[in-house]
Design a protein around this motif. Structure first.
Motif, short mmCIF file in Angstrom:
data_model
loop_
_atom_site.label_atom_id
_atom_site.label_comp_id
_atom_site.label_asym_id
_atom_site.label_seq_id
_atom_site.Cartn_x
_atom_site.Cartn_y
_atom_site.Cartn_z
N ILE A 155 0.57 -1.60 0.39
CA ILE A 155 -0.26 0.01 -0.27
C ILE A 155 1.20 1.32 0.01
O ILE A 155 1.26 1.39 1.01
CB ILE A 155 -0.58 -0.12 1.03
N LEU A 156 0.45 1.88 -1.20
CA LEU A 156 1.24 3.83 -1.16
C LEU A 156 0.48 4.53 -1.13
O LEU A 156 -1.40 4.08 -1.54
CB LEU A 156 1.99 3.72 -2.44
N TYR A 157 0.52 6.13 -0.90
CA TYR A 157 0.06 6.96 -0.44
C TYR A 157 -0.05 7.52 -2.07
O TYR A 157 -1.42 7.84 -2.04
CB TYR A 157 1.13 7.82 0.19
N THR A 158 0.76 7.32 -3.16
CA THR A 158 0.02 8.11 -4.09
C THR A 158 0.65 6.99 -5.42
O THR A 158 2.07 6.15 -5.20
CB THR A 158 0.67 9.93 -3.89
N PRO A 159 -0.01 7.28 -5.99
CA PRO A 159 0.85 6.36 -7.73
C PRO A 159 2.01 6.97 -7.68
O PRO A 159 3.04 6.18 -8.27
CB PRO A 159 0.15 6.46 -8.81
N ARG A 160 2.13 8.55 -7.93
CA ARG A 160 3.95 8.95 -8.07
C ARG A 160 4.82 7.83 -7.46
O ARG A 160 5.92 8.35 -7.34
CB ARG A 160 3.75 10.68 -7.51
N LEU A 161 4.55 7.44 -6.39
CA LEU A 161 5.30 6.40 -5.39
C LEU A 161 6.30 5.86 -5.71
O LEU A 161 7.38 5.45 -5.40
CB LEU A 161 5.20 6.35 -3.84
N ILE A 162 5.17 4.65 -7.17
CA ILE A 162 5.75 3.47 -7.63
C ILE A 162 6.86 3.73 -8.21
O ILE A 162 8.05 3.17 -7.78
CB ILE A 162 4.75 3.36 -7.88
N GLN A 163 7.23 5.01 -8.93
CA GLN A 163 8.49 5.46 -9.53
C GLN A 163 9.57 6.23 -9.10
O GLN A 163 11.04 5.43 -8.81
CB GLN A 163 8.16 6.30 -10.42
N ALA A 164 9.24 6.88 -7.53
CA ALA A 164 10.04 7.22 -7.11
C ALA A 164 10.97 6.92 -6.32
O ALA A 164 12.15 7.14 -5.16
CB ALA A 164 9.16 8.58 -5.82
N TRP A 165 10.02 5.28 -6.04
CA TRP A 165 10.66 4.55 -4.94
C TRP A 165 11.13 3.00 -5.47
O TRP A 165 11.55 2.03 -5.30
CB TRP A 165 10.06 4.05 -3.98
N ASN A 166 11.31 3.35 -7.00
CA ASN A 166 11.72 2.31 -8.06
C ASN A 166 10.87 1.01 -7.40
O ASN A 166 11.62 -0.40 -7.31
CB ASN A 166 13.28 2.38 -7.44
N LEU A 167 9.59 0.78 -7.53
CA LEU A 167 8.92 -0.52 -6.98
C LEU A 167 8.36 -1.04 -8.22
O LEU A 167 7.38 -1.93 -8.31
CB LEU A 167 7.95 0.13 -5.94
N GLU A 168 8.53 -0.62 -9.05
CA GLU A 168 7.94 -1.12 -10.72
C GLU A 168 7.77 -2.27 -10.61
O GLU A 168 6.59 -3.23 -11.14
CB GLU A 168 8.29 -0.46 -11.86
#
Length: 373
Positions: A155-168
């Protein structure tokens, strides 16, 4: 409201983790009867709705020795695991939060018990360790990625964090929900913007990843431009003594207030005195203090990290730092304070959080995420 069936596990939280965990606990208490929360005594003592939750406290002895630290950390995980095993019939879902990505032993146990594992990432622990040059960073990074693999949902707070935290690589397991909501009666404008003194500030943990040293190093240039300006640096942490020494060496200590850690109850009073809050972080999730400042009508200047750009649009709802070098901070502070639209931007920021961070919206989204599996 559902019957009891959920457990929240955190690494024992300190003062900085009490508000995020309290928010998540309030959300879950409105969905489940008597959710189990395994965390610290500090959280238990501070949580206002403890009669609605089953709080189990654990302790963790912090040590500096590089060899004892992993052993101590593992022992704390074993204590958590014992509680998880002992209470395994009382829940079907387990949320790991606030350091939860490092709790690999309890996560493996939950999987063995056939529990649904939700990993809620409020921040990236491995990035913090990397930023602070912690020698355990490589180990923690491996552990955290193993946690991502084992989790049923991240669970992430926003979709932006997927790329920001390299979770692709884990995108198929990711759901979006945040635990951020505000009491708009408490966090409100009590001092109109024109009536505020010439005061800017930083409020938060005094640690390397928060960019507090860069903010302190920017102050001499800021003070040269604005002779009547004062600065507030509220918080506590490992950099407190070095910050005090830097202020004395630069000869600017008399113009900087250091009140120490500011309680959550006192935050609105401090925020209502600021004309600008500066958050020069290297890494963030979705910082509470940013939303609380905006609700109090205080414009925010922050680095474009984590979910910050989802809230702050430069020149519209706040201001974005190009980077967090002292030179950039000084230039951006001058730009923000000189803006003829500063009061309007503060008002736009206040309206944005009032529209997007209500308790009802947060609860509804968490219901959806928890029912997805």
């Amino acid at each position: 409201m559902s019957r009891s069936g959920i457990c929240v596990v955190t690494f024992p939280v300190g003062s900085s983790g009490a508000v995020p965990l309290s928010n998540l606990a309030d959300v879950l208490c409105s969905i489940y009867q008597n959710p189990i929360i395994i965390s610290s005594k500090m959280f238990s003592d501070s949580y206002l709705n403890k009669d609605k939750a089953d709080i189990i406290t654990i302790s963790h002895r912090r040590v500096k020795d590089i060899f004892i630290k992993p052993i101590n950390y593992s022992f704390t995980q074993i204590k958590i695991s014992w509680i998880i095993l002992h209470r395994c019939h009382d829940y079907t879902k387990c949320i790991f939060f606030l350091g939860g990505d490092g709790l690999i032993i309890p996560i493996i146990l939950c999987k063995a018990l056939n529990k649904e594992v939700f990993l809620c990432l409020g921040g990236m622990g491995s990035r913090v360790l990397k930023q602070t040059n912690d020698p355990l960073y490589p180990i923690y990074k491996i552990i955290s990625h193993l946690s991502y693999i084992l989790a049923n949902k991240i669970i992430l707070y926003t979709p932006r964090l997927i790329q920001a935290w390299n979770l692709e690589d884990y995108e198929s397991s990711i759901s979006i929900a945040h635990r951020h909501f505000l009491d708009f009666e408490t966090f409100a404008v009590t001092t109109s913007f024109p009536d505020r003194p010439p005061l800017i500030g930083y409020i938060g943990r005094l640690s390397k990843e928060k960019g507090t040293e860069q903010f302190v190093h920017s102050l001499p240039a800021i003070f040269i431009e604005r002779q009547n300006l004062r600065v507030l640096i509220g918080g506590d942490g490992q950099l407190k003594e070095s910050i005090e020494a830097s202020l004395n060496e630069e000869g600017i200590a008399a113009r900087v207030d250091l009140p120490g850690w500011i309680s959550h109850n006192d935050l609105p009073r401090y925020l209502n005195q600021l004309r600008l809050l500066v958050l020069p972080s290297y890494t963030e999730g979705l910082p509470n203090i940013m939303l609380e400042a905006m609700a109090c009508g205080t414009p925010v200047l922050a680095t474009s990290v984590g979910a910050v750009p989802d809230v702050i649009i430069d020149g519209k709802t706040g201001f974005i730092l190009e980077d967090n070098s002292p030179e950039s901070i000084a230039e951006s502070v001058a730009r923000a304070l000189s803006s003829p639209d500063l009061e309007r931007i503060a008002e736009a920021g206040r309206r944005f959080v009032e529209e997007n961070f209500t308790f009802e919206r947060v609860v509804e989204r968490w219901k959806e995420v928890l029912d997805e599996i």
